[in-house]
Structures are given as C-alpha cells and as structure tokens.
Write an enzyme that holds these catalytic residues in place. Sequence first.
Site, PDB file in Angstrom:
ATOM      1  N   LYS A 146      -8.036   0.411   1.743  1.00 53.01           N
ATOM      2  CA  LYS A 146      -7.143   1.482   1.283  1.00 53.01           C
ATOM      3  C   LYS A 146      -7.941   2.689   0.763  1.00 53.01           C
ATOM      4  CE  LYS A 146      -3.124  -0.206   2.390  1.00 53.01           C
ATOM      5  NZ  LYS A 146      -2.187   0.492   3.291  1.00 53.01           N
ATOM      6  N   TYR A 173      -8.396  -5.507   0.677  1.00 51.33           N
ATOM      7  CA  TYR A 173      -7.305  -4.525   0.644  1.00 51.33           C
ATOM      8  C   TYR A 173      -7.795  -3.212   0.024  1.00 51.33           C
ATOM      9  CZ  TYR A 173      -2.484  -2.856  -0.087  1.00 51.33           C
ATOM     10  OH  TYR A 173      -1.307  -2.145  -0.070  1.00 51.33           O
ATOM     11  N   ASN A 193       1.959   3.287   8.752  1.00 49.23           N
ATOM     12  CA  ASN A 193       2.349   2.416   7.635  1.00 49.23           C
ATOM     13  C   ASN A 193       1.879   0.970   7.752  1.00 49.23           C
ATOM     14  OD1 ASN A 193       4.379   1.351   5.494  1.00 49.23           O
ATOM     15  ND2 ASN A 193       5.109   0.398   7.391  1.00 49.23           N
ATOM     16  N   THR A 222       8.935  -5.769  -1.418  1.00 42.56           N
ATOM     17  CA  THR A 222       8.869  -6.176  -0.010  1.00 42.56           C
ATOM     18  C   THR A 222       8.267  -7.581   0.011  1.00 42.56           C
ATOM     19  OG1 THR A 222       6.603  -5.399   0.301  1.00 42.56           O
ATOM     20  CG2 THR A 222       8.342  -3.792   0.727  1.00 42.56           C
TER      21      THR A 222
HETATM   22  N1  LIG Z   1       5.142  -2.881  -1.037  1.00 44.65           N
HETATM   23  C1  LIG Z   1       4.353  -2.166  -1.829  1.00 44.65           C
HETATM   24  O1  LIG Z   1       4.568  -2.062  -3.042  1.00 44.65           O
HETATM   25  C2  LIG Z   1       3.165  -1.449  -1.274  1.00 44.65           C
HETATM   26  C3  LIG Z   1       2.338  -0.779  -2.185  1.00 44.65           C
HETATM   27  C4  LIG Z   1       1.282  -0.041  -1.692  1.00 44.65           C
HETATM   28  C5  LIG Z   1       1.069   0.044  -0.338  1.00 44.65           C
HETATM   29  N2  LIG Z   1       1.882  -0.619   0.528  1.00 44.65           N
HETATM   30  C6  LIG Z   1       1.607  -0.478   1.944  1.00 44.65           C
HETATM   31  O2  LIG Z   1       2.808  -0.369   2.667  1.00 44.65           O
HETATM   32  C7  LIG Z   1       2.604  -0.816   3.997  1.00 44.65           C
HETATM   33  C8  LIG Z   1       3.751  -1.742   4.374  1.00 44.65           C
HETATM   34  O3  LIG Z   1       3.750  -2.831   3.484  1.00 44.65           O
HETATM   35  P1  LIG Z   1       5.076  -3.632   3.073  1.00 44.65           P
HETATM   36  O4  LIG Z   1       5.001  -3.848   1.613  1.00 44.65           O
HETATM   37  O5  LIG Z   1       6.246  -2.989   3.661  1.00 44.65           O
HETATM   38  O6  LIG Z   1       4.745  -5.045   3.751  1.00 44.65           O
HETATM   39  P2  LIG Z   1       5.439  -5.900   4.913  1.00 44.65           P
HETATM   40  O7  LIG Z   1       6.904  -6.031   4.662  1.00 44.65           O
HETATM   41  O8  LIG Z   1       4.594  -7.108   5.033  1.00 44.65           O
HETATM   42  O9  LIG Z   1       5.269  -4.974   6.203  1.00 44.65           O
HETATM   43  C9  LIG Z   1       4.089  -4.887   6.933  1.00 44.65           C
HETATM   44  C10 LIG Z   1       4.430  -4.310   8.294  1.00 44.65           C
HETATM   45  O10 LIG Z   1       3.204  -4.118   9.025  1.00 44.65           O
HETATM   46  C11 LIG Z   1       3.381  -4.627  10.329  1.00 44.65           C
HETATM   47  N3  LIG Z   1       2.097  -5.049  10.889  1.00 44.65           N
HETATM   48  C12 LIG Z   1       1.176  -5.874  10.343  1.00 44.65           C
HETATM   49  N4  LIG Z   1       0.150  -6.046  11.198  1.00 44.65           N
HETATM   50  C13 LIG Z   1       0.427  -5.290  12.301  1.00 44.65           C
HETATM   51  C14 LIG Z   1      -0.241  -5.041  13.524  1.00 44.65           C
HETATM   52  N5  LIG Z   1      -1.434  -5.609  13.798  1.00 44.65           N
HETATM   53  N6  LIG Z   1       0.337  -4.215  14.431  1.00 44.65           N
HETATM   54  C15 LIG Z   1       1.537  -3.649  14.173  1.00 44.65           C
HETATM   55  N7  LIG Z   1       2.218  -3.830  13.023  1.00 44.65           N
HETATM   56  C16 LIG Z   1       1.668  -4.650  12.101  1.00 44.65           C
HETATM   57  C17 LIG Z   1       4.346  -5.793  10.177  1.00 44.65           C
HETATM   58  O11 LIG Z   1       5.048  -6.018  11.400  1.00 44.65           O
HETATM   59  P3  LIG Z   1       4.792  -7.226  12.438  1.00 44.65           P
HETATM   60  O12 LIG Z   1       4.375  -8.421  11.629  1.00 44.65           O
HETATM   61  O13 LIG Z   1       6.094  -7.367  13.138  1.00 44.65           O
HETATM   62  O14 LIG Z   1       3.704  -6.720  13.344  1.00 44.65           O
HETATM   63  C18 LIG Z   1       5.297  -5.242   9.126  1.00 44.65           C
HETATM   64  O15 LIG Z   1       6.315  -4.486   9.748  1.00 44.65           O
HETATM   65  C19 LIG Z   1       1.213  -1.460   4.019  1.00 44.65           C
HETATM   66  O16 LIG Z   1       0.276  -0.544   4.559  1.00 44.65           O
HETATM   67  C20 LIG Z   1       0.930  -1.692   2.551  1.00 44.65           C
HETATM   68  O17 LIG Z   1      -0.438  -1.703   2.271  1.00 44.65           O
HETATM   69  C21 LIG Z   1       2.914  -1.378   0.079  1.00 44.65           C
END
Ligand SMILES: NC(=O)c1ccc[n+]([C@@H]2O[C@H](COP(=O)([O-])OP(=O)(O)OC[C@H]3O[C@@H](n4cnc5c(N)ncnc54)[C@H](OP(=O)(O)O)[C@@H]3O)[C@@H](O)[C@H]2O)c1
Length: 242
Positions: free
Chosen positions: A153, A149, A81, A184
């Site tokens: 993706k 991005y 994720n 988020t």
């Molecule tokens: N929110 C949405 O609507 C949405 C839509 C489509 C896709 N997504 C996908 O969902 C996933 C999570 O996104 P989110 O919206 O939940 O964002 P978020 O709250 O910013 O979470 C991102 C997570 O990734 C971790 N992370 C980032 N870089 C990292 C690294 N180098 N090593 C380990 N962990 C890392 C961060 O933890 P640390 O900073 O503690 O490392 C954090 O826990 C992403 O892949 C995003 O593309 C989200």
Amino acid sequence: MKTILITGASSGIGRATAELFLEQGWCVGLVARRGEMLEDMAGGLETASPLPADVTDLAQMEAAVAAMVATWGRLDAVFNNAGIFTPQGTIDEIDPEDWHRSLAVNLTGMFNTARVAFAQMRAQEPQGGRIINNGSLSAHNPREGSICYTTTKHGVTGLTKTLALDGRPFGIAAGQIDIGNARTELVDKLNARMEAEGKPLMPMMDVADAARSVLHMANMPASANVLFQTVMATNMPYVGRG
Ligand SMILES: NC(=O)c1ccc[n+]([C@@H]2O[C@H](COP(=O)([O-])OP(=O)(O)OC[C@H]3O[C@@H](n4cnc5c(N)ncnc54)[C@H](OP(=O)(O)O)[C@@H]3O)[C@@H](O)[C@H]2O)c1
C-alpha cells in the site's frame, strides 16, 4: 454518459461503488475473477458490463478495457480497487508466498490496470480521464503484523503520485482514497481475529460511505483533482500518539 472501470467489483468496496455509480447513471465495467457475481450484479442492465479478469494478468486487463471501449467508445475513469490482505505475522513468521501474492495483486494488479487505462485515456479523443487508486490508511502507517499489505500500500502511494505527475500533459488526473475500516469481508476477517485474541473490536464505517467518497472524486471537473482523500471510521485510533 460517463464510463468507469472498477476492479474488485464482485464484493466489498468495489461492489458498493459499482452499485452507486450505476444508480448515478454511469456506464460501469465490472472486473473481478468471480464472473458469476459480476453477472448477478449487472442483472442485464445495459449500463453494466461484466468483464471477468484477473488484475495480475496484463493481457486480461487489456482485453477488459478494449471490451469497454468497444461498447461505450471511451474510458472516463478507473477505480483501481482490487486488493488482498494476507495472514498477519512478523516478517519471519509470514509465508513468503503471501508476500508474492500481495505484490502480484496489490501492486502489479494496480500497475496493470493503471497502465491500460493510461494508454486508453492518452489515445482517446477528447484526451484524458481520471485514475482513482484504492490505498489504505496502511499506505501511510502500518497495522501490526501487516508487512505485505503495508509495503504494497505504500507502493500504491508512489504509483498515485507518479501517475498524477506523468498524467498532466495528457489530461489524466490521478488520486488516491485511503479508507479506514469500511465494513467488508476483508475487515470482518481482521475483526474475527482480534476477537479470537481477546482484543477489542475495531470501530467500523459503512461501505456505502466509502463509495460516496469515490463518487465525489470521480465527479470532479477535469480541472480539479482530489490527490488524497482519507475516509475512516470516526473512532479509529489512527490519529494521536501514546
Ligand atoms: N475495507 C476496508 O476498510 C479497507 C480499508 C483500506 C483499504 N481497503 C482496500 O479496498 C480494496 C477492496 O477491499 P475490500 O475491503 O472491499 O475487500 P473484499 O471485499 O475482499 O474485496 C476485494 C476485491 O478484490 C477482488 N480481487 C482480489 N484479487 C483479485 C485479482 N487477482 N483479480 C481481480 N480481482 C481481484 C475480489 O474479487 P474476486 O475474488 O472475485 O477476484 C474482490 O472483489 C482493497 O484494495 C483494500 O486494500 C479496504
């Protein structure tokens, strides 16, 4: 009890998913860089294992999976994720460093996690497991100014399909969840930018509904696989044409 490794478990979708799986009685390995947030979440639970690691570092991911297997004996599932969304702009405007960071986290990080999980699932007895990649609507169609991005993706879609194909002989199922606008930090930042530009705010969905969708995929029997699941804010202007 079933075991799952979740990357990006310190916030957002990863955190909500980890909390739901813990509630449902799974043993959960929690990966992210901010170890204190993982400790806080685990709160001393025997079924939660904080595994601070950077997904871009293969050795750290190998150590995280090894620690989980040492504690619980096997790895049943992975929610791949962790991801980042770098500042928007056209290709000539963005910082090339953001391109490299996006590739490192969104693609190499997902590759590293899938690689160590695949190796473990192939070697364990009984053989097999499930890898769930977090794609995005951007795995299929871009948002304006999102070349880093969107490109990464789209790459995740290739990773998912190839894992699903190559996993067959070993009982490893691979699928992808494509989420649209779960509330988020990542999406809040995008909305703040739209607001600053005088654009309408984007419709949102609850992050808990994204987590429930991941649980549905993870609970499939070994004989069934959700290859792609799209779950999005109902009123998002994703489907349709101008
Ligand atoms: N929110 C949405 O609507 C949405 C839509 C489509 C896709 N997504 C996908 O969902 C996933 C999570 O996104 P989110 O919206 O939940 O964002 P978020 O709250 O910013 O979470 C991102 C997570 O990734 C971790 N992370 C980032 N870089 C990292 C690294 N180098 N090593 C380990 N962990 C890392 C961060 O933890 P640390 O900073 O503690 O490392 C954090 O826990 C992403 O892949 C995003 O593309 C989200």
